[in-house]
Enzyme design. Sequence first.
Site, PDB file in Angstrom:
ATOM      1  N   LYS A   4     153.299  49.011-113.414  1.00  0.00           N
ATOM      2  CA  LYS A   4     152.388  48.184-112.597  1.00  0.00           C
ATOM      3  C   LYS A   4     153.041  46.818-112.320  1.00  0.00           C
ATOM      4  CE  LYS A   4     148.602  50.838-114.477  1.00  0.00           C
ATOM      5  NZ  LYS A   4     147.202  50.937-114.823  1.00  0.00           N
TER       6      LYS A   4
ATOM      7  N   GLY B  23     143.486  52.188-118.587  1.00  0.00           N
ATOM      8  CA  GLY B  23     143.577  50.891-119.259  1.00  0.00           C
ATOM      9  C   GLY B  23     142.406  50.568-120.166  1.00  0.00           C
TER      10      GLY B  23
ATOM     11  N   GLU C 250     143.783  61.089-112.889  1.00  0.00           N
ATOM     12  CA  GLU C 250     143.464  59.920-113.709  1.00  0.00           C
ATOM     13  C   GLU C 250     142.001  59.530-113.524  1.00  0.00           C
ATOM     14  OE1 GLU C 250     147.227  57.402-114.446  1.00  0.00           O
ATOM     15  OE2 GLU C 250     146.524  56.875-112.462  1.00  0.00           O
TER      16      GLU C 250
ATOM     17  N   GLU D  83     144.132  51.812-108.443  1.00  0.00           N
ATOM     18  CA  GLU D  83     144.189  50.354-108.265  1.00  0.00           C
ATOM     19  C   GLU D  83     144.523  49.994-106.813  1.00  0.00           C
ATOM     20  OE1 GLU D  83     146.924  49.572-111.456  1.00  0.00           O
ATOM     21  OE2 GLU D  83     145.357  50.052-112.914  1.00  0.00           O
TER      22      GLU D  83
HETATM   23  P1  PGA Z   1     146.985  53.379-118.692  1.00  0.00           P
HETATM   24  O1  PGA Z   1     147.287  53.424-117.124  1.00  0.00           O
HETATM   25  O2  PGA Z   1     147.952  54.326-119.362  1.00  0.00           O
HETATM   26  O3  PGA Z   1     147.219  51.947-119.077  1.00  0.00           O
HETATM   27  O4  PGA Z   1     145.574  53.805-118.892  1.00  0.00           O
HETATM   28  C1  PGA Z   1     147.577  54.637-116.493  1.00  0.00           C
HETATM   29  C2  PGA Z   1     147.731  54.409-115.007  1.00  0.00           C
HETATM   30  O5  PGA Z   1     147.013  53.566-114.440  1.00  0.00           O
HETATM   31  O6  PGA Z   1     148.558  55.051-114.348  1.00  0.00           O
END
Ligand code: PGA
Length: 228
Positions: A10, A161, A155, A87
Amino acid sequence: MSKLIVANWKLNPLTASEAQTLAESINPISKHEVVLCPPMAFLNLVKYHNLGAQDCSVEIKGAYTGQVSAAQLASIGIDYCIVGHSERRMGQGETDALINQKIKTLLEYKITPILCIGYGTTVEQDELEVVDVLKQQIIDGLAEVDPKKVVVAYEPVWAIGTKKAASPEHAEQIALYLKTKHQVGKVLYGGSVNSTNAQSFFEQHHVDGALIGGASLLADDFNKIIEL
Ligand code: PGA
């Protein structure tokens, strides 16, 4: 069994030297296929044998300030590109139609798209509603695209997160659905995968690997995952 493990850094880390140090700390040897996706600014600076981008433009070349094209990514040897991350869908208002264009452009330049799909702000979200939205994201996202050429990362939004991963059985159920009903070639699970729970996802027959955010920024944790 060998899996595909994708690190989504990210908008991290803050500096080029931190990014280089992080990449250097990742074990270059794994029985799995490991892909690091640093921020665009560091893509050409970090050294790792398998790098991916986190997004790309639908445009190839021209007057599109601030964009980076699939052609440019291909020219620096990038093999994978994440598209449609939640996101970006939520933060940048990306639509399935736009994501579909990006996928087509990437395939034209022989870059494997990692299409992120997911829905639901709580774990209690109605299962039928979730599948309905996933179905639409797949149908529209992969319109006129050979699904075998695309990696799909499932996801659930509530799991990203939050340190609350979905159950491995749920991930397996969705992976099976995507493969049998939509002929998707490879399915990853993403959302709070860490060194403690990764094995339970890798044990699922139809889950081909993981897309990892937070834990991919911690070299020790990430190394434990790729050494499983
Ligand atoms: P995370 O994020 O492992 O921090 O939950 C995964 C992602 O957004 O691809």
